[in-house]
Design a protein around this motif. Structure first.
Motif, PDB file in Angstrom:
ATOM      1  N   GLY A  43       4.013  -5.482   8.003  1.00  0.00           N
ATOM      2  CA  GLY A  43       3.391  -4.707   8.829  1.00  0.00           C
ATOM      3  C   GLY A  43       3.804  -4.386  10.248  1.00  0.00           C
ATOM      4  O   GLY A  43       3.563  -3.888  11.008  1.00  0.00           O
ATOM      5  N   LYS A  95       4.977  -3.911  13.992  1.00  0.00           N
ATOM      6  CA  LYS A  95       5.872  -2.583  14.133  1.00  0.00           C
ATOM      7  C   LYS A  95       6.984  -3.874  15.378  1.00  0.00           C
ATOM      8  O   LYS A  95       5.567  -4.385  16.144  1.00  0.00           O
ATOM      9  N   ARG A 138       2.504   8.360  11.326  1.00  0.00           N
ATOM     10  CA  ARG A 138       1.387   7.218  10.374  1.00  0.00           C
ATOM     11  C   ARG A 138       0.299   8.652  10.333  1.00  0.00           C
ATOM     12  O   ARG A 138       0.037   9.287  11.670  1.00  0.00           O
ATOM     13  N   LYS A 139       0.878   9.108   9.369  1.00  0.00           N
ATOM     14  CA  LYS A 139      -0.927  10.265   9.407  1.00  0.00           C
ATOM     15  C   LYS A 139      -1.689   9.427   8.190  1.00  0.00           C
ATOM     16  O   LYS A 139      -1.981   9.468   7.299  1.00  0.00           O
ATOM     17  N   THR A 140      -3.696  10.413   8.298  1.00  0.00           N
ATOM     18  CA  THR A 140      -4.411   9.955   8.227  1.00  0.00           C
ATOM     19  C   THR A 140      -4.516  10.893   6.990  1.00  0.00           C
ATOM     20  O   THR A 140      -3.787  12.154   6.802  1.00  0.00           O
ATOM     21  N   SER A 141      -4.851  10.308   5.555  1.00  0.00           N
ATOM     22  CA  SER A 141      -4.654  11.292   4.562  1.00  0.00           C
ATOM     23  C   SER A 141      -6.475  11.961   4.324  1.00  0.00           C
ATOM     24  O   SER A 141      -7.616  11.184   3.927  1.00  0.00           O
ATOM     25  N   ALA A 151      -7.123  14.705  -1.012  1.00  0.00           N
ATOM     26  CA  ALA A 151      -8.193  13.972  -2.037  1.00  0.00           C
ATOM     27  C   ALA A 151      -7.028  13.316  -2.726  1.00  0.00           C
ATOM     28  O   ALA A 151      -5.925  13.948  -2.876  1.00  0.00           O
ATOM     29  N   SER A 152      -7.399  12.501  -3.621  1.00  0.00           N
ATOM     30  CA  SER A 152      -6.354  11.830  -4.885  1.00  0.00           C
ATOM     31  C   SER A 152      -6.135  12.758  -5.131  1.00  0.00           C
ATOM     32  O   SER A 152      -7.635  13.370  -6.195  1.00  0.00           O
ATOM     33  N   LYS A 153      -5.255  12.857  -6.426  1.00  0.00           N
ATOM     34  CA  LYS A 153      -5.302  13.722  -7.813  1.00  0.00           C
ATOM     35  C   LYS A 153      -5.571  12.866  -8.463  1.00  0.00           C
ATOM     36  O   LYS A 153      -6.160  13.594  -9.524  1.00  0.00           O
ATOM     37  N   LEU A 154      -6.831  11.975  -8.345  1.00  0.00           N
ATOM     38  CA  LEU A 154      -6.944  11.528  -9.774  1.00  0.00           C
ATOM     39  C   LEU A 154      -8.360  12.007  -9.863  1.00  0.00           C
ATOM     40  O   LEU A 154      -8.621  12.289 -11.198  1.00  0.00           O
TER      41      LEU A 154
END
Lengths: 445, 113
Positions: free
Chosen positions: B57, B59, B102-105, B108-111
């Motif tokens: 991680g 940088k 970097r993008k915040t998620s 929604a999760s595909k699960l």
């Protein structure tokens, strides 16, 4: 419904997740965990999200029932962060989820990324108040001149809403990456382990944590091993174990001293020095350690095998099961493509008679300890018709390949099953491929 | 290949040959050493551990370096960011454009879909 030891026939039950082959990194599943009753199943992913499924049982009273897990709650547990001081990116990937035993109507779980542990409360709301004196139904305040009478608001039923809220954030206690969390049987404390240190927390207190293991050498150039996993004993609140990258497990007793740097027991299998190779230490690194439910054994997973240890015998494991021995002659390429560093987990079934772990090509393995039998099964969309029985798979190590066997060179090393979970009582298992969650059920005869 | 024909052979060589026949692991090790002759003898050594386990991680953007470099290069043209995503190390001063976004998620999760 736990099998009486007879032949288990595993059937496909459900699969969750997208079908397309193009997997977004955020969708990679990073942890799977049933709660203590098995009613809830939680998954965490690389995108920092948690999805909780709830079991709904059809025909509960009949011996042959089908259970289905449906989405119960989903929330963003962790966000990506940046440590400006060290120029380090902190991934939001959920490394582990651990459920707390249920104490009241709400459910609690701990989820952790590399640096921060969070306690989440998941609660249901199925009633809402109606008939406020001072507010309209939409929330606007009434004109006080129009209020002429007093009434008691009533609770009326509403559609079930499941809410997740972060109740505690346990941060800033780990310099290195957290690999494990484990709730103590006392239900008040838990431990968190990173590469070099293990900390003890109280679930109510977030601004303080006790360091109980520290293996950081004074000079980092003398570093020879790191902590790879840690777990509390299921019944003895003073006992925990931690595994290392050198294949050893140390059992510690917190009653002996505040700092458990000196182990009470050291579990290590003696190695034949003539068999030593460049890869020996790497493949002996333990990627997971799990106590049996009865607390008498523990299981460790290293790159090629699963070992069962009797807590009363430190000299060697009592059972060793080969997961994919055919990979021993592929170690060179597995080192080059980094697969040799893959961290597989393992799990016990409810009565500790069967253990399970994942492998490559979306294969997973089960070892029946009492019947001395093992089976290889596959999680794939091709075997996903409702209640379709899974056919055992076989890998051909060399020589003539029989029909239905797959050769080692045809295995897809990008399809790895690192995370599996077994329902605490029943023969229901959750198997995570890269971005899909499969649920299989034992066909009751 | 018999000892009598090849002449004298050291015990070590003999052992190594036997190992290759007996142990697939040792054969793989030989393969690796052949491909990477500079590979150190101790794979579990501190270098490997520190690199793999402790420093992921990292940088290399340092705002101090960046601003100093910008000041120095005020009169010269700033080097354009490399078109491919190469790792930024060494003398090259990373610019904000060099770093992967970097993008915040927020999806929604595909699960859960």
């Amino acid at each position: 419904m736990a099998g009486p030891g007879g032949d288990m026939q595993w059937c496909f039950s459900q699969v969750k997740g997208a079908i397309d082959d193009d997997v977004a990194e955020a969708d990679i599943i990073s942890t799977v965990e049933f709660n203590h009753t098995g009613e809830l199943l939680a998954t965490g992913d690389k995108g920092g999200r948690v999805v909780i499924f709830q079991q709904e049982i059809e025909n509960k009273n009949q011996p042959q029932f089908r259970s289905e897990y449906n989405v119960y709650s989903t929330f963003q547990s962790h966000e990506p962060e940046f440590d400006y001081l060290k120029s380090l990116e902190i991934e939001e990937k959920i490394n582990k989820i651990r459920w707390l035993p249920q104490k009241n109507a709400a459910q609690f779980l701990l989820s952790t990324n590399d640096k921060t542990i969070k306690l989440w409360k998941i609660s249901e709301r199925d009633k809402r108040p109606e008939g406020y004196n001072l507010k309209e139904e939409d929330g606007r305040y009434k004109d006080s001149n129009t209020i002429t009478s007093l009434r008691v608001p009533v609770l009326i039923p509403m559609d079930l809403m499941v809410e997740a809220s972060p109740r505690r954030v346990f941060a800033n206690a780990h310099t290195y990456h957290i690999n494990s969390i484990s709730v103590n049987s006392d239900n008040e404390t838990y431990l968190s382990a990173d590469d070099l240190r293990i900390n003890l927390w109280h679930l109510e207190i977030t601004d303080r944590s006790f360091n109980i293991v520290d293996i950081k050498p004074a000079n980092m150039e003398e570093l020879t091993e790191v902590i790879t996993a840690a777990e509390f004993h299921p019944h003895q609140c003073n006992t925990f174990v931690y595994s290392s990258s050198k294949g050893t497990i140390r059992l510690c007793d917190m009653r002996i001293s505040a700092l458990c740097d000196k182990h009470s027991k050291l579990f290590e299998e003696p190695e034949d020095p003539s068999n030593r190779s460049f890869f020996s230490e790497i493949i002996s690194s333990i990627s997971d350690v799990k106590f049996s439910h009865n607390g008498r054994y523990m299981m460790t997973r290293d790159y090629l095998s699963v070992k069962i240890w009797d807590l009363n015998m430190e000299s060697r494991p009592v059972e060793t099961y080969q997961v994919h021995e055919y990979l021993r002659s592929k170690l060179c390429s597995l080192y080059e493509n980094d697969c040799i560093f893959d961290k597989f987990e393992c799990c016990w079934n409810g009565n500790d008679s069967v253990v399970m772990t994942g492998s490559y090509n979306n294969f997973f393995r089960m070892f029946d300890r009492s019947q001395r039998r093992d089976v290889t099964l596959e999680a794939s969309r091709e075997n996903s018709k409702p209640m379709q029985v899974l056919k055992p798979r076989k890998v051909c190590a060399g020589g003539k390949r029989k029909k239905d066997e797959i050769s080692v060179d045809s295995l897809d090393f990008n399809k790895k099953i690192l995370h599996t979970a077994w329902h605490p009582q029943d023969n229901i298992i959750a198997v995570a491929t890269t971005n899909n969650l499969y649920i299989f059920q034992d066909k009751v005869n | 290949m018999s000892e009598e024909v090849e002449g004298t052979r050291t015990c070590e060589e003999q052992q190594e040959m036997e190992d290759k026949v007996i142990s697939p692991e040792k054969a793989e090790e030989a393969k690796l050493k052949a491909r990477y002759p500079n590979l150190g003898a101790k794979p579990g050594g501190s270098d490997l551990l520190r690199k793999r386990l402790l420093q992921k991680g990292q940088k290399y953007f340092d705002s101090g370096d960046y601003n100093m470099a910008k000041a120095k290069m005020k009169n010269k043209q700033l080097p354009s960011a490399p078109t491919e995503k190469t790792e930024i190390t060494g003398g090259h001063i990373p610019t904000p454009q060099d770093l992967p976004q970097r993008k915040t998620s927020i999806v929604a999760s595909k699960l859960a879909g």
